[in-house]
Design a protein around this motif. Structure first.
Motif, PDB file in Angstrom:
ATOM      1  N   ALA A 249       0.840  -1.202   0.000  1.00  0.00           N
ATOM      2  CA  ALA A 249       0.000   0.000   0.000  1.00  0.00           C
ATOM      3  C   ALA A 249       0.877   1.254   0.000  1.00  0.00           C
TER       4      ALA A 249
ATOM      5  N   ARG B  53      -3.805   6.790   4.220  1.00  0.00           N
ATOM      6  CA  ARG B  53      -4.520   6.236   3.060  1.00  0.00           C
ATOM      7  C   ARG B  53      -4.040   4.822   2.767  1.00  0.00           C
TER       8      ARG B  53
ATOM      9  N   ASP C 151      -6.339   1.557   2.429  1.00  0.00           N
ATOM     10  CA  ASP C 151      -6.350   0.772   1.194  1.00  0.00           C
ATOM     11  C   ASP C 151      -5.962  -0.685   1.451  1.00  0.00           C
TER      12      ASP C 151
ATOM     13  N   CYS D 237      -1.189  -1.126  -3.747  1.00  0.00           N
ATOM     14  CA  CYS D 237      -2.341  -1.932  -3.338  1.00  0.00           C
ATOM     15  C   CYS D 237      -3.036  -2.599  -4.524  1.00  0.00           C
TER      16      CYS D 237
ATOM     17  N   ARG E  12      -8.932   0.373  -3.134  1.00  0.00           N
ATOM     18  CA  ARG E  12      -9.000   1.762  -2.697  1.00  0.00           C
ATOM     19  C   ARG E  12     -10.156   1.907  -1.722  1.00  0.00           C
TER      20      ARG E  12
END
Length: 175
Positions: free
Chosen positions: A16, A33, A37, A144, A172
């Motif tokens: 990721a 983030r 993810d 990812c 996502r």
């Protein structure tokens, strides 16, 4: 007497999103983030019914954290082997590690880096399998990104062109 080839699944996962930093590359952490993810990747694998028997993971912090987020999201945790040879490795080097996978493992996941993971995906499948998966793969293999490949035979015999791409997915999380 010959033995029928066993059906296998190989999941190739690019870690990721990691922080950009001035410290050592090997020690970079996931961003917020990236953690979201990676958790989404775990939920996706679980939703696809993919249970992992063995994990071959780079020794970098970001790949380790990617695995942790997968398990925390409910993806079945297989036996994890951290292997320095996967860190920023070529497709050929990663393939050598996969060939050493436990032959009792029907589903093996490799968590690594670009360009090795994307390169190995392309070399193993060589265009065979899902047309939609190959179209998505042609658009890039971002962080990812997960390639799910089918292979029949012993891991020790896996070579280029032996696999079929079943699915390609980029995990996502929403916001």
């Amino acid at each position: 007497m010959t033995r029928a080839a066993r059906d296998r699944t190989l999941v190739l996962l690019r870690h990721a999103k990691a922080e950009q930093g001035t410290g050592p590359d090997h020690e970079r952490d996931l961003t917020a983030r990236g953690r979201r993810d990676a958790a989404e990747a775990g939920r996706w694998l679980c939703g696809q019914g993919v249970g992992i028997d063995e994990v071959l993971c780079s020794t970098s912090e970001r790949t380790r954290q990617t695995c942790e987020a997968l398990w925390q999201a409910g993806c079945s945790e297989g036996e994890v082997h951290h292997d320095r040879r996967i860190y920023n490795a070529s497709p050929e080097a990663i393939l050598e590690v996969v060939r050493e996978a436990d032959d009792d493992a029907d589903v093996v996941m490799v968590v690594g880096h670009a360009p090795g993971i994307p390169g190995l995906t392309s070399m193993l499948a060589e265009g065979a399998g899902s047309d939609a998966g190959h179209r998505a793969l042609a658009e890039g293999f971002p962080t990812c990104g997960l390639a799910v490949l089918h292979y029949a035979g012993p891991w020790a015999d896996l070579t280029y062109g032996d696999a079929r791409l079943q699915r390609f997915h980029v995990a996502r999380a929403d916001a």
